[in-house]
Scaffold this motif. Structure first.
Motif, short mmCIF file in Angstrom:
data_model
loop_
_atom_site.label_atom_id
_atom_site.label_comp_id
_atom_site.label_asym_id
_atom_site.label_seq_id
_atom_site.Cartn_x
_atom_site.Cartn_y
_atom_site.Cartn_z
N ILE A 197 0.84 -1.08 -0.17
CA ILE A 197 0.06 0.02 0.20
C ILE A 197 1.03 1.27 -0.06
O ILE A 197 0.57 2.25 -0.65
CB ILE A 197 -1.00 -0.01 1.29
CG1 ILE A 197 -1.97 -1.18 1.05
CG2 ILE A 197 -1.66 1.25 1.32
CD1 ILE A 197 -2.75 -1.40 2.30
N THR A 198 1.85 1.28 0.92
CA THR A 198 2.94 2.49 0.80
C THR A 198 3.68 2.73 -0.70
O THR A 198 3.45 3.84 -1.18
CB THR A 198 3.95 2.26 1.75
OG1 THR A 198 3.49 1.95 3.07
CG2 THR A 198 5.08 3.17 1.73
N ALA A 199 3.75 1.69 -1.42
CA ALA A 199 4.51 1.69 -2.65
C ALA A 199 3.52 2.19 -3.61
O ALA A 199 3.55 3.04 -4.48
CB ALA A 199 5.06 0.55 -3.19
N GLY A 200 2.28 1.79 -3.37
CA GLY A 200 1.10 2.27 -4.43
C GLY A 200 0.92 3.72 -4.08
O GLY A 200 0.38 4.60 -5.19
N GLY A 203 2.46 -3.58 -5.60
CA GLY A 203 1.94 -2.51 -5.18
C GLY A 203 1.99 -1.10 -5.83
O GLY A 203 1.11 -0.29 -6.18
N ALA A 204 3.38 -0.94 -6.34
CA ALA A 204 3.69 0.35 -7.07
C ALA A 204 3.24 0.33 -8.34
O ALA A 204 2.88 1.34 -9.03
CB ALA A 204 5.29 0.60 -7.22
N HIS A 205 2.69 -0.73 -8.61
CA HIS A 205 2.24 -0.89 -10.36
C HIS A 205 0.72 -0.79 -10.44
O HIS A 205 0.14 -0.66 -11.17
CB HIS A 205 2.91 -2.10 -10.97
CG HIS A 205 4.38 -1.92 -11.54
ND1 HIS A 205 5.36 -1.85 -10.49
CD2 HIS A 205 4.67 -1.20 -12.62
CE1 HIS A 205 6.51 -1.84 -10.95
NE2 HIS A 205 6.31 -1.14 -12.34
N THR A 206 0.11 -1.10 -9.18
CA THR A 206 -1.37 -1.41 -9.27
C THR A 206 -2.14 -0.05 -9.38
O THR A 206 -3.12 0.01 -9.99
CB THR A 206 -1.77 -1.92 -8.20
OG1 THR A 206 -1.40 -1.50 -6.72
CG2 THR A 206 -1.45 -3.68 -8.01
N VAL A 207 -1.37 1.05 -8.96
CA VAL A 207 -2.26 1.98 -9.05
C VAL A 207 -2.11 2.84 -10.50
O VAL A 207 -2.73 3.84 -10.78
CB VAL A 207 -1.44 3.44 -8.10
CG1 VAL A 207 -0.08 3.97 -8.92
CG2 VAL A 207 -2.28 4.40 -7.83
N THR A 208 -1.39 2.15 -11.32
CA THR A 208 -1.24 2.57 -12.78
C THR A 208 -2.60 2.67 -13.56
O THR A 208 -2.60 3.14 -14.55
CB THR A 208 -0.06 1.96 -13.57
OG1 THR A 208 -0.58 0.60 -13.44
CG2 THR A 208 1.01 2.23 -13.11
N LEU A 212 -7.50 3.17 -7.27
CA LEU A 212 -7.14 3.21 -5.88
C LEU A 212 -7.60 1.87 -5.15
O LEU A 212 -7.07 1.48 -4.10
CB LEU A 212 -8.29 4.36 -5.15
CG LEU A 212 -7.80 5.66 -5.54
CD1 LEU A 212 -8.84 6.75 -5.01
CD2 LEU A 212 -6.28 6.09 -5.00
N LEU A 213 -8.70 1.31 -5.65
CA LEU A 213 -9.12 -0.04 -5.30
C LEU A 213 -7.89 -1.15 -5.62
O LEU A 213 -7.89 -2.04 -4.87
CB LEU A 213 -10.51 -0.27 -5.78
CG LEU A 213 -11.78 0.26 -5.46
CD1 LEU A 213 -12.89 0.03 -6.03
CD2 LEU A 213 -11.71 0.49 -4.04
N SER A 214 -7.38 -0.85 -6.62
CA SER A 214 -6.32 -1.85 -6.75
C SER A 214 -5.19 -1.77 -6.06
O SER A 214 -4.58 -2.98 -5.59
CB SER A 214 -5.93 -1.72 -8.27
OG SER A 214 -6.97 -1.73 -9.32
N VAL A 215 -4.45 -0.58 -5.40
CA VAL A 215 -3.80 -0.48 -4.26
C VAL A 215 -4.35 -1.32 -3.03
O VAL A 215 -3.40 -2.04 -2.55
CB VAL A 215 -3.41 1.05 -4.08
CG1 VAL A 215 -2.68 1.01 -2.92
CG2 VAL A 215 -2.94 1.60 -5.23
N LEU A 216 -5.58 -1.22 -2.76
CA LEU A 216 -6.07 -1.78 -1.69
C LEU A 216 -5.84 -3.27 -1.74
O LEU A 216 -5.77 -4.23 -0.88
CB LEU A 216 -7.39 -1.35 -1.16
CG LEU A 216 -7.58 0.15 -0.82
CD1 LEU A 216 -9.10 0.67 -0.64
CD2 LEU A 216 -6.82 0.33 0.48
#
Length: 410
Positions: free
Chosen positions: A307-310, A353-358, A391-395
């Protein structure tokens, strides 16, 4: 000084985001100010943070696939495979998911794959009555399946950063990213109605055949991939060699290929690396590691890191900022937490996590999908849909970390 160096990194990210200036360029300025005037480092020590080997690999691979894009090879491959649906509309989103993943994984990376696939896919949404949000999420989640391949730029970055910490993560992050992407893709397919699509007649037909230049380009790329995966040849050297051979054979225009190289990304990754090196020398990485270790435990570590990375990636580059900042903290975090926490699982949580927010339209891939959409749709609504999905993908990445998905492959 530890806090000052971290604030310099945060300030570089904020300035780059607010002023729309490449964060890598801002990072070099910050590295000079903090390194020279506050830490007393000389120019050689500051510049030593420039990732020479990584830069060479990324430049070689992006140049090679820039050539394939410039002479139409990648586009033609995409159209030919897309035509395999033969009017079965329900298969189209799945085909685009798989195809985008394969293209991203063999070398071009997720950004190039989405940039290539989005215009074709969004054109089909009109003729095939496919919801734009369905096709967009399937393409982006598919691109993430291949983004962490050992051949893709982001995968190369993550693997090199982890190797500097003594970790071999190529297999674990690739499988973690694929499994997460398949889960997300499956959810999006049913949530956005992929299983309810009605069969249509696809407009993709009478596709041209490969010309001489495209056949040679495909062959050289195949040989490069075999050289890397089978014979373990140096990625940068064989990629540059393949590119030069294509130039010698006259199958691609040199200027057009060089334009396709993502120079801004290379500067971003390398510039931030220079600043992160200064932060490390100043004790900032140790300070950040200690802080994160205090708020985590063995059960929540992977979830919090994902989540932090996202959240960091929502306002900065995943490969250029988030990975270089967080991956170096892993060894000390694992030591601080104690127990049986897997350092490799923590790295996987960061990169996933870093890539799910894309999916967010504020990120590169979401923005490409939005800009590629047809005029018949409500752009404002589509923007909102992508933002919520991001946002939901980060979660979701955090939940998967909590459930232990990333530990499976570590």
């Amino acid at each position: 000084m530890e806090i000052v160096t971290l604030l310099a990194l945060v300030l570089a990210i904020i300035i780059g985001f607010r002023k729309q200036i490449n964060t890598g360029l801002v990072s070099i300025l910050m590295a000079f100010i903090v390194g020279h005037f506050m830490l007393g480092l000389d120019g050689k020590e500051i510049v030593s943070g420039w990732p020479t080997n990584l830069f060479f690999i990324l430049l070689g691979m992006t140049l090679l696939f820039g050539m394939a894009k410039a002479n139409g090879t990648l586009t033609l491959i995409t159209k030919k495979i897309s035509s395999l649906a033969k009017g079965n509309t329900k298969l189209l989103p799945i085909i685009f998911f798989a195809l985008t993943g394969v293209i991203a994984g063999i070398g071009p990376g997720n950004i190039a794959a989405v940039a290539l696939m989005a215009p074709i896919a969004m054109e089909l949404t009109d003729s095939e009555d496919i919801p734009e949000i369905l096709m967009a999420t399937m393409i982006i989640s598919g691109s993430l399946a291949g983004a962490l391949s050992p051949l893709a730029p982001t995968g190369i970055i993550a693997i090199n950063l982890a190797a500097e910490q003594g970790l071999e993560v190529s297999k674990s992050i690739f499988l973690s990213c694929i499994s997460t992407s398949v889960i997300m893709g499956g959810l999006f397919y049913f949530i956005f109605g992929g299983h309810k699509l009605q069969n249509k007649n696809s407009k993709i037909h009478n596709i041209q055949t490969f010309n001489r230049e495209q056949k040679i380009t495909s062959l050289i790329i195949l040989l490069v991939i075999i050289g890397i995966l089978v014979y373990k040849m140096d990625i940068g050297l064989i990629a540059f060699s393949g590119a030069v051979i294509l130039l010698l054979l006259g199958v691609v225009d040199e200027k057009a290929a060089i334009i396709e190289v993502p120079w801004s990304t290379l500067i971003l990754v390398s510039g931030v690396a220079v600043l992160v090196n200064v932060v490390g020398i100043g004790g900032g990485i140790d300070f950040l590691s200690g802080f994160l270790a205090k708020i985590m435990n063995e059960k929540t570590a992977t979830s919090i890191m994902a989540i932090t990375a996202g959240l960091m990636s929502a306002v900065s580059s995943a490969s250029g900022v988030v990975l270089p900042t967080l991956i170096p903290t892993i060894p000390k975090i694992a030591t601080g937490i104690g127990g049986n926490i897997s350092e490799i699982a923590l790295v996987s949580a960061i990169v996933v996590g870093a890539h799910t927010v894309t999916f967010s339209p504020l990120s590169t891939l979401g923005a490409i999908a939005l800009s590629s959409s047809t005029e018949r749709i409500d752009k404002q609504k589509f923007f909102g849909q992508l933002l919520v999905v991001g946002l939901l993908s980060v979660l979701l990445a955090g939940v998967l970390g909590f459930l232990g998905l990333y530990n499976i492959w570590s």
